[in-house]
Design a protein around this motif. Structure first.
Motif, PDB file in Angstrom:
ATOM      1  N   SER A  48      40.128  37.084  49.548  1.00 42.21           N
ATOM      2  CA  SER A  48      40.466  38.038  48.483  1.00 42.21           C
ATOM      3  C   SER A  48      41.766  37.654  47.779  1.00 42.21           C
ATOM      4  N   TYR A  51      41.598  37.052  44.149  1.00 41.45           N
ATOM      5  CA  TYR A  51      41.855  38.115  43.184  1.00 41.45           C
ATOM      6  C   TYR A  51      43.341  38.336  42.947  1.00 41.45           C
ATOM      7  N   TYR A  52      44.118  38.226  44.017  1.00 44.97           N
ATOM      8  CA  TYR A  52      45.528  38.586  43.907  1.00 44.97           C
ATOM      9  C   TYR A  52      46.337  37.519  43.182  1.00 44.97           C
ATOM     10  N   TYR A  57      42.468  33.083  40.044  1.00 51.04           N
ATOM     11  CA  TYR A  57      41.574  34.072  39.440  1.00 51.04           C
ATOM     12  C   TYR A  57      41.043  33.576  38.104  1.00 51.04           C
ATOM     13  N   ASP A  62      35.327  36.354  37.696  1.00 46.32           N
ATOM     14  CA  ASP A  62      34.798  37.548  38.343  1.00 46.32           C
ATOM     15  C   ASP A  62      33.829  37.226  39.474  1.00 46.32           C
ATOM     16  N   ILE A  65      33.864  37.730  43.697  1.00 45.21           N
ATOM     17  CA  ILE A  65      33.254  38.676  44.638  1.00 45.21           C
ATOM     18  C   ILE A  65      32.207  37.986  45.511  1.00 45.21           C
ATOM     19  N   ILE A  68      33.771  36.799  48.716  1.00 46.25           N
ATOM     20  CA  ILE A  68      33.951  37.867  49.708  1.00 46.25           C
ATOM     21  C   ILE A  68      32.619  38.203  50.359  1.00 46.25           C
TER      22      ILE A  68
ATOM     23  N   PRO B 116      49.297  45.116  46.020  1.00 43.03           N
ATOM     24  CA  PRO B 116      48.391  44.140  46.663  1.00 43.03           C
ATOM     25  C   PRO B 116      48.665  43.976  48.149  1.00 43.03           C
ATOM     26  N   ALA B 158      37.922  47.681  47.030  1.00 38.40           N
ATOM     27  CA  ALA B 158      39.377  47.664  47.170  1.00 38.40           C
ATOM     28  C   ALA B 158      39.970  46.465  46.443  1.00 38.40           C
ATOM     29  N   VAL B 159      39.344  45.312  46.594  1.00 40.42           N
ATOM     30  CA  VAL B 159      39.901  44.100  45.993  1.00 40.42           C
ATOM     31  C   VAL B 159      39.681  44.082  44.491  1.00 40.42           C
ATOM     32  N   SER B 160      38.434  44.332  44.042  1.00 39.69           N
ATOM     33  CA  SER B 160      38.165  44.257  42.615  1.00 39.69           C
ATOM     34  C   SER B 160      38.884  45.379  41.884  1.00 39.69           C
ATOM     35  N   TYR B 162      41.795  46.080  41.932  1.00 38.46           N
ATOM     36  CA  TYR B 162      43.102  45.591  41.486  1.00 38.46           C
ATOM     37  C   TYR B 162      43.028  45.063  40.056  1.00 38.46           C
ATOM     38  N   ARG B 163      41.795  44.572  39.664  1.00 42.23           N
ATOM     39  CA  ARG B 163      41.647  44.008  38.318  1.00 42.23           C
ATOM     40  C   ARG B 163      40.894  44.950  37.385  1.00 42.23           C
TER      41      ARG B 163
END
Lengths: 454, 454
Positions: A48, A51-52, A57, A62, A65, A68, B116, B158-160, B162-163
């Motif tokens: 993950s 994403y951060y 990213y 996108d 995901i 994950i 995050p 939870a992760v997505s 964030y965006r």
């Protein structure tokens, strides 16, 4: 105070305490379970990061995901299972992606009106045949998950291709993230406290043999002192767990098969090189269960209260006790030789002692032509004798299978050592032949020995 | 011509023909497999309509791929398994979605820099504990897939989160498509030629009992004419498949347990109302396997070539053959009473006949106090007798379990009928008690009967 008579808040507390204890026990029984939980969490946290961290990213977008999702679905308890799922997922996605794009181009040749119909038919046919292929035993065993992912990816690519123009770019991205996810799983699963299915199968085989050995030794104990009934009963109660451990062997087939299946995917690790003869473990497993069935029959005679011993019984009982003890010792030695990949030479001695005892019993029985005792009283002891003889036969077949395993596992050992082993083996075979003749001669044709060999 | 000596194009052809034959056999053995493949293809085609039909597409949008994914992953062979996976997926997605959004808001309270990190920690902890919970046996059995989907959805949300700002809308859409997918699977799996796990468990239980019955009847046949060795051997070879069918019973545990597990999820169907006592089938399964272990012991004596019959052997053999036949008949009746949910009264008669034969054997044995024959020669027949007596005991416990099943299944039957059944039952219990006393008296204490009852 029993739970039924407690006030409700105490009841809740009791249930919570009970639950916590169970959880603690789960962790204590196999601490690798706790480690596994942290490994999965670590893998998901790592993935993950996509994403951060902004730069990553932007690159993957996108479809992150999918990474994950891959980690959640692919990460299994043993390294072999993770590898199996990871490889299946990666290859199936690649194949289905290529076929899906092919299907899309094929359909586009039929013009815009017919395209969805052609695509629909293609999806229908491919999904139906792929689903059916999951019933083929070989595919079910090894590639079931791959076929599932194939169906999934093919449908997604073929169907979404109708709308999304930049399909190749998308497929490329998706494949990349799936590979990222699989790689994360496989690396963490192999590098951080790995749980090897192969090692588990190995120790399961050893512990199953040891459980049978414990029973036979325990049975020998109980059987030795039948006159002191009270004493025996007490010790039998004390050792009950010890004597019922073998029951888990009876239903070990499915666990063994799935472990062997996962072990096939694993790279060399510890004592096990790549291509270790895992199939031989399954053979040993079948024979071990065969022996366990006989022990199940013997188990019924654990609590028999023998009649005041006649002379006949005393004479038969002694060699029977010896057979039980020696068979237990032979199995223990076999377990340790599986464990250490050594040639099971020491157990050959115990098997020989067993056979001598079998001979002794048959001599005793032959001498007892005209009995001066009640036949009814002798039934239990005669049945026990006959079951014990069957168990000795089983142990011989286990011996042969473990011998084969040690040969397969030590194929790279020097020729010199092999010769030495062969001589030892020849000795065992010769003595085996002698005993077989003796048994045949003594008309103990309880079971066709050839049947067992075949 | 053997495959090894063929030219290569013929070899390929032979392999293809072989493969096609295998596939055909798979379809013929259980035509429901072919139907299942078409059902999956139908479900996927239906769901992919979302893409082809513009109005629907606009409503649900790109998340339509989740519907396809759901169908591929959720659609299982039996209706129960599909229901189990569908319900697990739906509920876990809902729960994880809500928790994920909650986690996102909680993290946002800590400010944009810490967000995050807090989210990462939350994901790590929840994933680790959810993964560990999959080791709890109850959760593993029934909610394993749900926990997997919970981990997946929670991480994704939870992760997505964030965006993606419009997270609630997205979650709403995703849930809708998953429900669409699950509903499609469940409806097709239940309405189009359903494969019920419960019905499969029911027929597996019946066929397992029948297999044991066939063996016992076949054994009676072989045992009846031991003097005509050639004849016996030939018939034994002819019937070998018939006599080895019971071996599949030995390893039926895992199949039975998973079927019972899926059956729990199924609605009422055919003869089986919702809440049918599936657990009782597992009990019967355990006892059936117990009986199969004894039969495995008996199997070793199938090929024994008996010595020229002594008077003793002839006298013992006759009641033994009767026990074997009658035990087979009793099991067959028990199988048919499981099949029809009737009280197993007719098998009670056969069990009674078995017990009379057991009594007859023990009288014969008691009368043979001073034997004029070789003890060695009598070992096989004495062992067979003793195993047969064990089998009769097993059949009694199976009888009791099936009696319980018939009572649980017919709980709604009128009180009057119940009374009648009870009288019949009392009769059986009484006759049972008499026989038990006889057996005890005749000192045939091969095994503690109470142990079996407990």
């Amino acid at each position: 105070m029993e739970v039924a008579f407690m006030p409700s808040y105490l009841k809740v507390r009791a249930h919570v305490v009970d639950f916590v204890n169970k959880i603690q026990k789960l962790g204590k029984d196999d601490p690798r379970r706790i480690m596994h939980s942290f490994k999965v969490a670590l893998a998901i946290t790592l993935v993950s990061m996509v994403y951060y961290l902004r730069p990553l990213y932007k690159g993957i977008g996108d479809t992150g995901i999918w990474a994950i999702m891959t980690v959640v679905v692919v990460f299994e308890y043993t390294a072999g299972a993770t590898l199996s799922k990871g490889m299946n997922r990666g290859l199936a996605t690649l194949l289905a992606g290529v076929l899906g794009i092919g299907a899309k181009y094929l359909a586009s040749l039929f013009g815009p009106k017919a395209e969805p119909i052609v695509l629909g038919c293609l999806v229908f046919l491919l999904v139906a045949s792929a689903t059916f292929s999951r019933f083929i035993p070989h595919i079910k065993r090894r590639y079931d998950y791959g076929v599932l992912i194939f169906i999934l990816t093919f449908s997604l690519v073929a169907v979404s291709g109708y709308r999304v123009d930049k399909i190749i770019e998308l497929a490329h991205q998706r494949l990349l993230t799936i590979i990222l996810g699989c790689a994360t799983c496989i690396i963490i699963s192999i590098c951080v406290c790995p749980v090897w299915a192969g090692a588990d199968l190995h120790s399961l085989t050893v512990s199953n043999l040891e459980k049978l050995a414990s029973f036979l030794e325990g049975f020998g104990d109980v059987f030795e002192l039948p006159s002191e009934v009270d004493n025996t009963n007490r010790s039998a109660e004390r050792d009950r767990s010890f004597l019922t451990a073998y029951q888990s062997v009876l239903n070990s087939k499915s666990t063994e098969e799935s472990l062997a299946n996962f072990a096939w995917w694993e790279p060399g690790h510890g004592k096990f090189p790549f291509g270790h003869p895992w199939k031989q473990y399954l053979k040993i497993g079948v024979l071990t269960r065969q022996c366990a069935y006989h022990i199940e029959a013997l188990n019924g005679y654990l609590d028999v209260k023998y009649k005041a011993s006649s002379e006949f019984q005393i004479r038969v009982q002694e060699p029977c006790t010896k057979i039980s003890f020696e068979a237990g010792k032979a199995l223990k030695e076999l377990a340790s030789s599986v464990n250490l990949f050594t040639y099971p030479s020491s157990s050959a001695k115990h098997i020989q002692t067993c056979k001598n005892a079998v001979e002794e019993v048959s001599t005793t029985l032959q001498a007892s032509m005209v009995g001066q005792w009640d036949v009814l009283d002798t039934i239990p002891i005669i049945t026990i004798t006959s079951v014990l003889i069957d168990i000795v036969k089983c142990i011989e077949t286990i011996f042969a299978a473990i011998e084969e395993l040690s040969q397969q596992a030590n194929a790279e050992v020097s020729l010199d050592k092999n010769k030495k082993q062969k001589q030892c083996h020849d000795g065992v075979v010769a003595s085996h032949a002698v005993v077989t003749v003796i048994i045949h001669k003594s008309a103990l044709e309880l079971r066709d020995v050839e049947d067992h060999r075949g």
